[in-house]
Design an enzyme around this catalytic site. Structure first.
Site, PDB file in Angstrom:
ATOM      1  N   SER A 375      45.375  39.069  37.418  1.00 31.22           N
ATOM      2  CA  SER A 375      44.087  38.584  37.909  1.00 31.22           C
ATOM      3  C   SER A 375      43.318  39.629  38.707  1.00 31.22           C
ATOM      4  CB  SER A 375      44.299  37.303  38.717  1.00 31.22           C
ATOM      5  OG  SER A 375      43.101  36.584  38.788  1.00 31.22           O
ATOM      6  N   LYS A 400      45.849  37.505  33.057  1.00 29.41           N
ATOM      7  CA  LYS A 400      45.195  36.317  33.616  1.00 29.41           C
ATOM      8  C   LYS A 400      43.758  36.702  33.949  1.00 29.41           C
ATOM      9  CE  LYS A 400      43.912  32.913  36.353  1.00 29.41           C
ATOM     10  NZ  LYS A 400      42.629  32.833  37.079  1.00 29.41           N
TER      11      LYS A 400
END
Length: 461
Positions: A375, A400
């Site tokens: 992320s 992600k």
């Protein structure tokens, strides 16, 4: 700079300052229809998170329950009473959650087909009968969200929602958002507060405008910058000036800070074998509110200590505050370089983030990644890699690349909804793909320098 979260379009009522010294009595209350009250209360928080916790990826600072709001219209002030949790039926709670998904959900995120028409049919099917208990309403919301096929869009019980207060960025329990003003700039509004937090206890309310921090005007500053200014050691004080609502008074108040996040930045200087040069090694465990500030300090100290090369270790860094990751990437990029693109259904999610200044360091950089680099960490890795600023070493990253926001429901529960995704400067979708490293072994710095030189030449051609 806009935060990476989104709230569905809502009316513009601001929070009433409430009774206090120097304030007159409140005007008589007026009624607000239920759907409008929902839109006013179901707000996303100001800064997205991307922290993997178990099987879920978190989103944002929680928002306090909607307070009585003050609305200015043509010089007439009216108080709008909140729709209290006990006044919301189970059917209305389910519809509230349905509406957030209907307005915000990114269809690409789910593994199953989604369309507004299909989602409308689902609501009609769900609300055919009576929902007899709050527990049953929560169960229906859970199943409704699970039907999307997105593991990151999920329900939060009231107790789970309250635990998200640990992601307070400011240290005083404030959640800020940038709102465009009439002058082409923007102002910082209090989108939410931690109930019984320091700012709330001092008299700050949802919808107030933050004007200054310790005497420094914050109008035109980003929510992230202002949040950093508010931080400080536990139990010290910060002086803030706020304007209550659209038409309320301006008030200055001292607020005692609460516990702030621990530093996630660790660094050391290492001498190279058979060489007089030194390497500055920096590890970032997560991107919390302290990451950017402490990284700047680490870079300066290592430079002053003679570091010729730098290693940035993001292995096992599962993410954190997206904005902190963006600000970290900017420290290494040239002015005008793209950090990341964000895409989503709403224009507020569709953004291009670029570096406003030059890099803090121009020396070679190796960036260590593995399959638990996720992320916000992947934003940093892709930004530095695609702009030829760092060589990636290790394993393919987690992949992600979705953006979540948290929405509070009227009974104190909440839902996390995927509202957008990240696209790298080279226009690659991170989600599900991850980022492939340049090397699976640690190269010599001369080899890394040669790689980066060829990368820049390729970009110029």
């Amino acid at each position: 700079m806009r935060p990476l979260s989104y709230a569905p379009p809502a009316p513009q009522p601001r929070a009433s300052p409430g009774p206090g010294p120097g304030r007159g009595p409140r005007p008589a209350a007026c009624a607000l229809r239920f759907p409008d009250a929902l839109r006013a209360a179901a707000a996303a928080a100001a800064v997205s998170l991307s922290l993997l916790t178990g099987n879920a990826v978190g989103a944002v600072v929680p928002v306090a329950a909607a307070q009585p709001t003050e609305v200015c219209r043509e010089g007439v002030t009216a108080v709008v009473e909140e729709v209290r949790a006990e006044a919301v039926t189970n059917e209305q709670l389910v519809e509230e959650a349905w509406k957030v998904v209907n307005e915000s959900f990114l269809p690409d995120a789910g593994s199953r087909p989604w369309s507004p028409e299909m989602w409308m049919q689902r609501k009609q099917d769900i609300l055919q009968g009576t929902i007899k208990s709050r527990a049953r309403a929560h169960d229906i919301i859970q199943k409704m969200l699970a039907s999307l096929g997105d593991p990151y869009t999920r329900f939060l019980s009231p107790s789970e929602f309250s635990k998200m207060s640990k992601y307070d960025m400011t240290g005083i329990g404030l959640n800020l958002r940038e709102i465009p003003d009439d002058n082409g700039s923007f102002k910082l509004m209090v989108l939410g507060l931690l109930l019984d937090g320091p700012a709330y206890s001092a008299g700050v309310r949802q919808g107030d405008e933050l004007l200054s921090v310790n005497g420094i005007d914050v109008r035109g500053k980003s929510a992230f910058d202002a949040s950093s200014m508010l931080q400080g050691p536990k139990e010290t004080f910060v002086t803030i000036k706020v304007k209550h609502g659209d038409c309320g008074p301006v008030e200055s108040m001292k607020v005692q800070r609460q516990l702030v996040p621990r530093t996630p930045v660790f660094y050391r200087l290492e001498k190279r074998e058979n060489d007089d040069s030194s390497v500055g090694y920096i590890r970032i465990k997560e991107f919390n509110a302290m990451a950017n500030k402490d990284l700047v300090s680490a870079l300066k100290r290592l430079q002053n200590s003679g570091a010729s090369y730098f290693v940035l270790d993001l292995r096992d860094n599962l993410g954190g505050l997206v904005q902190a990751g963006i600000e970290t990437a900017k420290l290494f990029l040239n002015k005008g370089d793209t950090v990341i693109y964000t895409a989503g259904r709403d224009r507020q999610v569709q953004n291009t983030f670029v570096a406003e200044n030059g890099p803090m360091i121009s020396t070679p950089l190796m960036l260590l990644v593995n399959n638990r680099t996720a992320s916000a960490s992947e934003i940093v890795a892709s930004a530095l890699h695609d702009n030829c600023k760092a060589v990636l070493v290790g394993e393919r990253t987690f992949g992600k690349g979705l953006i979540q926001s948290v929405f509070e429901l009227h009974d104190g529960s909440g839902i996390v909804v995927t509202i957008g995704k990240y696209v790298t400067p080279n226009h690659k979708d991170i989600n599900g793909n991850g980022i492939e490293p340049d090397y699976n072994r640690l190269p010599d710095f001369n080899e890394a320098i040669d790689y980066l030189s060829r990368c820049r030449l390729k970009e110029l051609s």
